[in-house]
Design an enzyme around this catalytic site. Structure first.
Site, PDB file in Angstrom:
ATOM      1  CG  MET A  30      30.307  39.993  -7.527  1.00  0.00           C
ATOM      2  SD  MET A  30      30.697  37.905  -8.414  1.00  0.00           S
ATOM      3  CE  MET A  30      29.514  37.389  -8.061  1.00  0.00           C
ATOM      4  N   GLY A  31      29.154  43.707 -10.474  1.00  0.00           N
ATOM      5  CA  GLY A  31      28.808  44.607 -11.991  1.00  0.00           C
ATOM      6  C   GLY A  31      27.194  43.558 -12.139  1.00  0.00           C
ATOM      7  CG  HIS A  37      23.557  46.111  -7.552  1.00  0.00           C
ATOM      8  ND1 HIS A  37      23.675  45.200  -8.801  1.00  0.00           N
ATOM      9  CD2 HIS A  37      24.014  44.883  -7.009  1.00  0.00           C
ATOM     10  CE1 HIS A  37      23.520  43.930  -8.811  1.00  0.00           C
ATOM     11  NE2 HIS A  37      24.220  43.750  -7.447  1.00  0.00           N
ATOM     12  CD  GLU A 150      17.547  42.090   5.037  1.00  0.00           C
ATOM     13  OE1 GLU A 150      16.332  41.367   4.848  1.00  0.00           O
ATOM     14  OE2 GLU A 150      18.090  42.187   6.480  1.00  0.00           O
ATOM     15  CG  ASP A 152      23.678  37.727  -2.279  1.00  0.00           C
ATOM     16  OD1 ASP A 152      23.689  36.041  -3.283  1.00  0.00           O
ATOM     17  OD2 ASP A 152      23.758  38.259  -2.784  1.00  0.00           O
ATOM     18  CG  MET A 186      15.315  42.422  -8.798  1.00  0.00           C
ATOM     19  SD  MET A 186      15.170  44.799  -9.065  1.00  0.00           S
ATOM     20  CE  MET A 186      14.025  45.908  -9.930  1.00  0.00           C
ATOM     21  CB  SER A 187      19.793  38.162  -9.093  1.00  0.00           C
ATOM     22  OG  SER A 187      21.118  37.263  -9.439  1.00  0.00           O
ATOM     23  CB  SER A 188      23.827  40.425 -11.822  1.00  0.00           C
ATOM     24  OG  SER A 188      24.073  40.880 -11.130  1.00  0.00           O
TER      25      SER A 188
HETATM   26  O1  PAF Z   1      27.053  39.662  -3.709  1.00  0.00           O
HETATM   27  C1  PAF Z   1      28.238  39.574  -4.185  1.00  0.00           C
HETATM   28  O2  PAF Z   1      27.832  40.370  -5.405  1.00  0.00           O
HETATM   29  C2  PAF Z   1      29.507  39.249  -4.249  1.00  0.00           C
HETATM   30  O3  PAF Z   1      29.611  37.895  -3.717  1.00  0.00           O
HETATM   31  C3  PAF Z   1      30.338  39.996  -3.484  1.00  0.00           C
HETATM   32  C4  PAF Z   1      30.046  40.503  -1.968  1.00  0.00           C
HETATM   33  C5  PAF Z   1      30.627  41.336  -4.804  1.00  0.00           C
HETATM   34  C6  PAF Z   1      31.778  39.410  -2.955  1.00  0.00           C
HETATM   35  O4  PAF Z   1      32.773  39.097  -4.292  1.00  0.00           O
END
Ligand code: PAF
Length: 282
Positions: A30-31, A37, A150, A152, A186-188
């Site tokens: 999701m950017g 990432h 992982e 999520d 780490m997370s957006s």
């Molecule tokens: O983990 C994420 O960033 C989102 O849930 C995903 C997998 C891109 C789906 O929108």
């Protein structure tokens, strides 16, 4: 590096490369890209000729309009960052209409109960939204491999179930959680943390590690109650849930078994920002 905003164009491009025998990894995002990432992208590149990175803030997986509105959107910076990694990356940054054709609604999925645990209890409809977008993206990108973090963990389990139930020909690869030096996953969303909350947030991982130690000798119930007490004493972080679950079913552990594998999961609020993390226990 190529950037696409239309599904037909990227699909045609991928098909022409696949006809010549090239393989594709896929990293859906999701950017607001971070090192976590990039490690997924690098792993994808080590196994494939190209990696597609989708950048799309999917409206159908948000149960909270304010969270959707505030989600960081940094496409120019994301593209610039990916350019430093490799030329063999394709970015797919679609509009909502390119994905949903004017009907941005989630479809309903049955993930054999995985969807009702943890995140599913606190974010109604979230996994229908995730299932809808991931299935749609798989149809467009048709990757050989797809990479999910992982952090999520429940989402990863659900994507594996989606692929199995819908017989989607893609190899789903789970990748270890990337952490800051202080342990914060780490997370957006970390971008939005105010300094005092950023400083406090590593408490989540510290508590997970302590819970892991305690789980060696104590029951899941005792460990859960201990964690709840630690958060209750904390001034800045508010616990939403702490659960020790079986990694196969994601159901909370009632009685420990030596033959099962367990993981501890936590969701907590730092101000209005919801953070999640998890840790393997055995
Ligand atoms: O983990 C994420 O960033 C989102 O849930 C995903 C997998 C891109 C789906 O929108």
């Amino acid at each position: 590096m190529k950037v696409f905003s239309g599904r037909i164009k990227i699909k045609n491009y991928i098909n022409s490369k696949k006809d010549s025998g090239f393989t594709f990894g896929f990293v859906p995002t999701m950017g607001a890209l971070h090192k976590g990432h990039l490690s997924l992208v690098e792993k994808g590149l080590s196994n494939n000729d190209y990696v597609v990175v989708s950048v799309f803030v999917n409206p159908t997986q948000f149960d909270n309009a304010e969270d959707l509105k505030k989600y960081p959107r940094t496409l120019d910076r994301d593209v610039a960052l990916l350019k430093t990694v490799s030329d063999a990356i394709l970015v797919y940054a679609p509009s909502v209409d390119d994905i949903y054709d004017g009907n941005a609604k989630a479809k309903h999925f049955d993930f054999d109960g995985l969807e009702f645990e943890m995140e599913g209890q606190f974010r109604k409809g979230h996994f229908d939204g995730v299932g809808t977008i991931v299935k749609r993206l798989f149809e467009i990108v048709t990757p050989n491999d797809a990479y999910f973090g992982e952090k999520d963990f429940q989402q990863l389990a659900i994507v594996k179930k989606l692929v199995q139930k819908h017989e989607i020909p893609v190899n789903v690869i789970g990748c270890k959680i990337h952490r800051e030096a202080n342990g914060l996953a780490m997370s957006s969303r970390n971008e939005r943390l105010k300094p005092e909350y950023k400083k406090a947030a590593p408490f989540i991982y510290e508590t997970l590690k302590a819970a892991k130690m305690k789980f060696g000798t104590k029951s899941a119930k005792e460990v859960t109650e201990w964690v709840e007490r630690q958060f209750a004493k904390h001034d800045l972080l508010k616990l939403e849930y702490f659960t020790i679950a079986d990694v196969e079913t994601l159901k909370p552990v009632k009685r420990k078994s030596k033959t099962k594998t367990y993981r501890a999961f936590v969701a907590a609020y730092a101000d209005d920002i919801r953070l999640i993390d998890n840790l393997a226990l055995n």
